[in-house]
Design an enzyme around this catalytic site. Structure first.
Site, PDB file in Angstrom:
ATOM      1  N   ALA A   6      -6.198  -3.485   3.067  1.00 55.89           N
ATOM      2  CA  ALA A   6      -5.383  -3.825   4.238  1.00 55.89           C
ATOM      3  C   ALA A   6      -5.095  -2.569   5.039  1.00 55.89           C
ATOM      4  O   ALA A   6      -5.046  -1.461   4.488  1.00 55.89           O
ATOM      5  CB  ALA A   6      -4.076  -4.482   3.799  1.00 55.89           C
ATOM      6  N   ASP A   7      -4.900  -2.752   6.336  1.00 58.83           N
ATOM      7  CA  ASP A   7      -4.499  -1.637   7.193  1.00 58.83           C
ATOM      8  C   ASP A   7      -3.724  -2.190   8.372  1.00 58.83           C
ATOM      9  O   ASP A   7      -3.875  -3.346   8.747  1.00 58.83           O
ATOM     10  CB  ASP A   7      -5.707  -0.849   7.672  1.00 58.83           C
ATOM     11  CG  ASP A   7      -5.346   0.572   8.104  1.00 58.83           C
ATOM     12  OD1 ASP A   7      -4.186   1.003   7.890  1.00 58.83           O
ATOM     13  OD2 ASP A   7      -6.218   1.254   8.664  1.00 58.83           O
ATOM     14  N   THR A   8      -2.895  -1.327   8.944  1.00 60.16           N
ATOM     15  CA  THR A   8      -2.008  -1.723  10.027  1.00 60.16           C
ATOM     16  C   THR A   8      -2.125  -0.730  11.174  1.00 60.16           C
ATOM     17  O   THR A   8      -2.194   0.476  10.947  1.00 60.16           O
ATOM     18  CB  THR A   8      -0.547  -1.777   9.528  1.00 60.16           C
ATOM     19  OG1 THR A   8      -0.478  -2.737   8.469  1.00 60.16           O
ATOM     20  CG2 THR A   8       0.412  -2.169  10.626  1.00 60.16           C
ATOM     21  N   SER A  42      -2.119  -6.192  11.708  1.00 63.19           N
ATOM     22  CA  SER A  42      -2.337  -5.944  10.287  1.00 63.19           C
ATOM     23  C   SER A  42      -3.500  -6.804   9.816  1.00 63.19           C
ATOM     24  O   SER A  42      -3.470  -8.028   9.958  1.00 63.19           O
ATOM     25  CB  SER A  42      -1.093  -6.270   9.471  1.00 63.19           C
ATOM     26  OG  SER A  42      -0.074  -5.345   9.757  1.00 63.19           O
ATOM     27  N   ALA A  43      -4.497  -6.151   9.251  1.00 65.20           N
ATOM     28  CA  ALA A  43      -5.679  -6.855   8.754  1.00 65.20           C
ATOM     29  C   ALA A  43      -5.731  -6.750   7.241  1.00 65.20           C
ATOM     30  O   ALA A  43      -5.323  -5.734   6.666  1.00 65.20           O
ATOM     31  CB  ALA A  43      -6.941  -6.258   9.361  1.00 65.20           C
TER      32      ALA A  43
END
Length: 120
Positions: A6-8, A42-43
């Site tokens: 995940a990353d934002t 956010s993915a």
């Protein structure tokens, strides 16, 4: 073995705000966010025999924040490794006037989207 990533990203005026390099950079970002709204994307991706990805888009409104607050916040150490130089789950919660979307996504892991990917 399942792999979850995940990353934002914090986005304002089409500009992606990453992690601050130093205090002047953090001050610049927080001044830009002060008194305005911005987007938080956010993915989350899951690989487990298949690949699946989900993205959450939230909108955050900051109240006006002063230079002395920004300096004190920087001294806390919290914004040093955060996208947009803030952490909604920490001391910067006092900067947040309004949130439209997902608190967990702004925090860095969109839990609703993650649960959906895991249950697919």
């Amino acid at each position: 073995m399942p792999v979850l990533g995940a990353d934002t990203s914090v986005v304002i005026d089409g500009r992606v705000l990453g992690k601050p390099a130093d205090y002047p950079h953090a001050r610049e970002m927080l001044r830009l966010l002060s008194g305005r709204s911005h987007e938080v994307l956010s993915a989350v991706a899951l690989v487990y025999g298949r690949e699946a990805v989900a993205v959450n888009q939230s909108k955050v409104w900051f109240r006006d924040i002063g230079d002395s607050e920004i300096e004190a916040y920087w001294r806390s150490g919290e914004p040093r490794d955060k996208a947009g130089a803030y952490a909604i789950q920490g001391l910067a919660a006092t900067f947040i006037q309004q949130l439209e979307g997902s608190y967990s996504a702004v925090m860095g892991l969109p839990l609703y989207e993650t649960a959906r990917l895991v249950s697919m």
